[in-house]
Write a protein that holds these residues in place. Structure first.
Motif, short mmCIF file in Angstrom:
data_model
loop_
_atom_site.label_atom_id
_atom_site.label_comp_id
_atom_site.label_asym_id
_atom_site.label_seq_id
_atom_site.Cartn_x
_atom_site.Cartn_y
_atom_site.Cartn_z
N LYS B 81 0.86 -1.19 0.00
CA LYS B 81 0.00 0.00 0.00
C LYS B 81 0.90 1.24 0.00
N PHE B 82 0.62 2.16 -0.90
CA PHE B 82 1.40 3.39 -0.98
C PHE B 82 0.72 4.49 -0.16
N HIS B 83 1.53 5.26 0.52
CA HIS B 83 1.03 6.40 1.29
C HIS B 83 1.67 7.67 0.75
N GLU B 84 0.90 8.73 0.78
CA GLU B 84 1.41 9.97 0.22
C GLU B 84 2.69 10.44 0.90
N ASN B 85 2.69 10.35 2.22
CA ASN B 85 3.83 10.91 2.96
C ASN B 85 4.48 9.92 3.92
N ALA B 86 4.43 8.65 3.57
CA ALA B 86 5.06 7.66 4.43
C ALA B 86 5.63 6.53 3.57
N VAL B 87 6.49 5.73 4.20
CA VAL B 87 7.10 4.60 3.50
C VAL B 87 5.99 3.64 3.07
N PRO B 88 6.10 3.07 1.84
CA PRO B 88 5.10 2.08 1.44
C PRO B 88 4.96 0.98 2.50
N GLU B 89 3.75 0.47 2.57
CA GLU B 89 3.43 -0.48 3.64
C GLU B 89 3.22 -1.88 3.05
N CYS B 90 3.87 -2.87 3.66
CA CYS B 90 3.67 -4.26 3.24
C CYS B 90 2.47 -4.80 4.04
N LEU B 91 1.39 -5.08 3.34
CA LEU B 91 0.15 -5.44 4.03
C LEU B 91 0.15 -6.90 4.52
N GLU B 92 0.91 -7.74 3.83
CA GLU B 92 0.91 -9.15 4.20
C GLU B 92 2.25 -9.75 3.79
N HIS B 93 2.92 -10.38 4.72
CA HIS B 93 4.22 -10.97 4.40
C HIS B 93 4.03 -12.29 3.67
N PRO B 94 4.74 -12.47 2.56
CA PRO B 94 4.52 -13.67 1.74
C PRO B 94 4.85 -14.98 2.46
N LEU B 95 5.69 -14.91 3.50
CA LEU B 95 6.07 -16.15 4.19
C LEU B 95 5.58 -16.11 5.64
N ALA B 96 4.28 -16.04 5.81
CA ALA B 96 3.72 -15.98 7.16
C ALA B 96 4.05 -17.26 7.93
N ASP B 97 4.16 -18.38 7.21
CA ASP B 97 4.50 -19.64 7.86
C ASP B 97 5.84 -20.11 7.30
N LEU B 98 6.80 -20.28 8.19
CA LEU B 98 8.16 -20.65 7.76
C LEU B 98 8.18 -21.99 7.02
N ASP B 99 7.19 -22.83 7.27
CA ASP B 99 7.15 -24.13 6.59
C ASP B 99 6.83 -23.99 5.10
N ASP B 100 6.44 -22.79 4.69
CA ASP B 100 6.03 -22.60 3.29
C ASP B 100 7.17 -22.11 2.39
N ILE B 101 8.40 -22.24 2.85
CA ILE B 101 9.53 -21.71 2.05
C ILE B 101 9.49 -22.27 0.63
N SER B 102 9.18 -23.55 0.50
CA SER B 102 9.23 -24.17 -0.83
C SER B 102 8.18 -23.57 -1.78
N SER B 103 7.21 -22.85 -1.22
CA SER B 103 6.18 -22.27 -2.08
C SER B 103 6.63 -20.93 -2.69
N LEU B 104 7.76 -20.40 -2.22
CA LEU B 104 8.24 -19.12 -2.76
C LEU B 104 8.76 -19.31 -4.18
N THR B 105 8.39 -18.42 -5.05
CA THR B 105 8.86 -18.48 -6.44
C THR B 105 9.71 -17.25 -6.73
N ILE B 106 10.91 -17.48 -7.23
CA ILE B 106 11.80 -16.36 -7.55
C ILE B 106 11.17 -15.51 -8.66
N PRO B 107 10.98 -14.22 -8.39
CA PRO B 107 10.27 -13.39 -9.38
C PRO B 107 11.11 -13.08 -10.61
N ASP B 108 10.44 -12.95 -11.73
CA ASP B 108 11.06 -12.43 -12.95
C ASP B 108 10.99 -10.91 -12.86
#
Lengths: 217, 333
Positions: B81-108
């Motif tokens: 989420k972008f804010h006019e006068n603040a650092v962009p905000e990450c609304l949800e971390h992609p790795l909420a569960d450490l067991d899901d590492i294998s689900s991460l896909t390296i972005p193009d």
């Protein structure tokens, strides 16, 4: 039937608890708390053992002997113990002497530093009401009145949100709040704290405990 | 001598007329051109316009593409989420569960909009300024990106409790950022900044065991592509130096609490030290005469391998007089 523990056994359990907190061993801390409670050790003595552990963590953090990860696991261990201990303390009629209202000021979404301070204050046996991030000045006022707070802690990471601290402190004074105000965050300086009329400034989470204790002494 | 020639000369240890100026500007630059931080972070047209404006007005030697920590995190799927006068905000971390590492896909990088936006900035700079300036690309370091994917507090605790999983996670982060850095270099970034702010918050032992091997792998890969590496770790880094000095960086950004004299003694002469006036009390609220005195002291402490910068980004609200004072040519003795 209530059995009174022999001092040596009791101190051994409490010592285990303190060491578990210091090492950030959550399961060990929980087990030691369960054992202490099952052995009918005075809950306030159990609390003192927890506080002793977190005091040591704070001291070593301040001396750069340990870093944020070690503080976080210690605080989480303490939280596990407190979940067991708090109902017993409440049942015995015990409440912490002082309540702190804490939050990151309006316009600022950063919370790591504020969370660390909240954890350290809980570990020092303050009752902590965490209002989160982006908190307006009026919300601090209402919480301080509701909880009869002794302290308000304001956090800001940005130079742009520092100004919200000035406005918040001005409102607290205008409303005649009895609570002392402590501030902190990366851009904050002692001079700024004085300029806006805050009662104190702490450079880091461990120092915030010393400051809080001095402000309510 | 063009700004880029001056910058390169210092990196090669050759004499220059004055120390290159490479301050980091984000919200400050956006506001200087009448825009805002949200636009700056989300649109390379604003970012490049703001940086070029600062470079021309204050005499920077380097054009930057830094905006916030979440470009790669967005590439891994995080909603931002972008804010006019603040650092962009990450609304949800992609790795909420450490067991899901294998689900991460390296972005193009070309398919991830926020990663691509930075590359467009680099392309724009080279197309419009040629070799006039150094162009700074940017990737997050292994610790910083892992923390952004996982959530800072969780990752910091994982470092102690789940070290093997952290190593696996950071390997993915570095694989992703080697790919990203290579694309930026292909487009004309002569320097890649590596931002690994989280490292100042962990012990030297944890850094050495878990982060350092991946930090070195990332820097080695960037160097192999012929680019310069600018390492940026906010906060006190002294406890990391025994291992950090073994990473083949070219420029070390020193935050304001870092003792430049001590850093000079530890890092090889070819490592340029950049910094390190306190961005808030020194630059934002300081007096011009004190800024001059501080920067002279920094240059003296760092020696010839020195570039002018604040300890971290120039804060919004800093007066133009103070930024001009920071950037006034500092002759090299």
């Amino acid at each position: 039937m209530r059995t009174v523990k022999a001092p040596n056994d009791m101190s051994e359990i409490l010592n285990t608890l303190t060491e578990s907190i210091k090492a950030g061993k959550r399961k060990d801390a929980k087990a030691a708390t369960e054992q202490a409670l099952s052995e009918n050790i005075d809950p306030q003595q159990i609390l003192a053992a927890l506080t002793m552990g977190m005091d040591d963590v704070g001291r070593r953090f301040k001396a750069n002997e340990i870093f944020v990860p070690e503080v976080l696991v210690a605080a989480r261990s303490m939280k596990s113990s407190m979940e067991l201990l708090e109902p017993v303390l409440a049942e015995s009629g015990y409440t912490p002497d002082h309540t702190v209202i804490i939050g990151t000021v309006e316009g600022d979404l950063h919370d790591i530093g504020k969370n660390l301070v909240a954890m350290m204050l809980k570990g020092a046996n303050f009752s902590v009401v965490d209002l989160g991030t982006n908190v307006g000045a009026q919300a601090f006022v209402e919480a301080a009145q509701t909880h009869k707070a002794s302290l308000i802690g304001l956090s800001a990471l940005l130079t742009t949100t520092m100004t919200a601290m000035r406005e918040a402190v001005a409102l607290f004074r205008e409303q005649g709040l009895a609570a002392k105000v402590m501030i902190g965050g990366a851009p904050i300086t002692e001079q700024f704290a004085q300029d806006i009329g805050a009662d104190g400034y702490a450079t880091d989470a461990a120092s915030s405990v010393d400051l809080a204790r001095s402000l309510v002494a | 001598m063009t700004p880029f020639q001056r910058y390169q000369a210092v990196l090669r240890g050759e004499p220059v007329d004055f120390s290159p100026r490479i301050p980091i500007v984000m919200q400050y630059a956006a506001e200087l051109i009448g825009s805002n931080y949200g636009a700056f972070a989300s649109d390379y047209n604003v970012l490049t316009k703001a940086n070029l404006h600062c470079a021309e007005r204050f005499g920077f030697e380097q054009l930057s593409t830094i905006s916030d920590p979440y470009r790669e995190t967005a590439g891994f799927g995080a909603p931002i989420k972008f804010h006019e006068n603040a650092v962009p905000e990450c609304l949800e971390h992609p790795l909420a569960d450490l067991d899901d590492i294998s689900s991460l896909t390296i972005p193009d990088p070309w398919e991830a909009p926020r990663m691509r936006d930075r590359m467009e900035a680099i392309r724009f700079y080279r197309e419009h300024t040629g070799d006039q300036y150094s162009v700074l690309g940017w990737v997050e370091g292994p610790g910083a990106l892992a923390a952004d994917l996982r959530g800072v507090s969780d990752f910091l605790m994982d470092l102690l409790e789940e070290p093997e999983a952290c190593a696996e996670l950071m390997k993915i982060c570095v694989d992703a950022n080697i790919r990203y850095a290579k694309e930026q270099i292909k487009l004309g970034a002569d320097t890649i900044g590596v931002g690994d702010a989280i490292c100042s918050q962990i012990s030297g032992a944890v850094y050495e065991d878990l982060i350092w091997p991946e930090e070195k792998r990332l820097v080695d890969a960037i160097k192999a592509e012929g680019a310069t590496v600018r390492m940026h770790i906010c906060g006190q880094t002294k406890h990391l130096w025994p291992k950090l000095k073994e990473v083949p960086i070219d420029i070390l950004d020193c935050d304001h609490m870092v003792d430049m004299t001590a850093a000079r003694q530890v890092f090889p002469a070819h490592v340029v030290l950049a910094g390190n006036i306190d961005p808030v009390s020194g630059l934002r609220f300081g007096k011009p005469e004190d800024i001059v005195e501080k920067m002279r002291a920094c240059q003296s402490e760092a020696g010839s391998g020195f570039m002018v910068a604040a300890g971290c980004e120039i804060p919004p609200g800093t007066s133009e007089e103070n930024v001009q004072t920071l950037c006034q040519p500092l002759p090299v003795a």
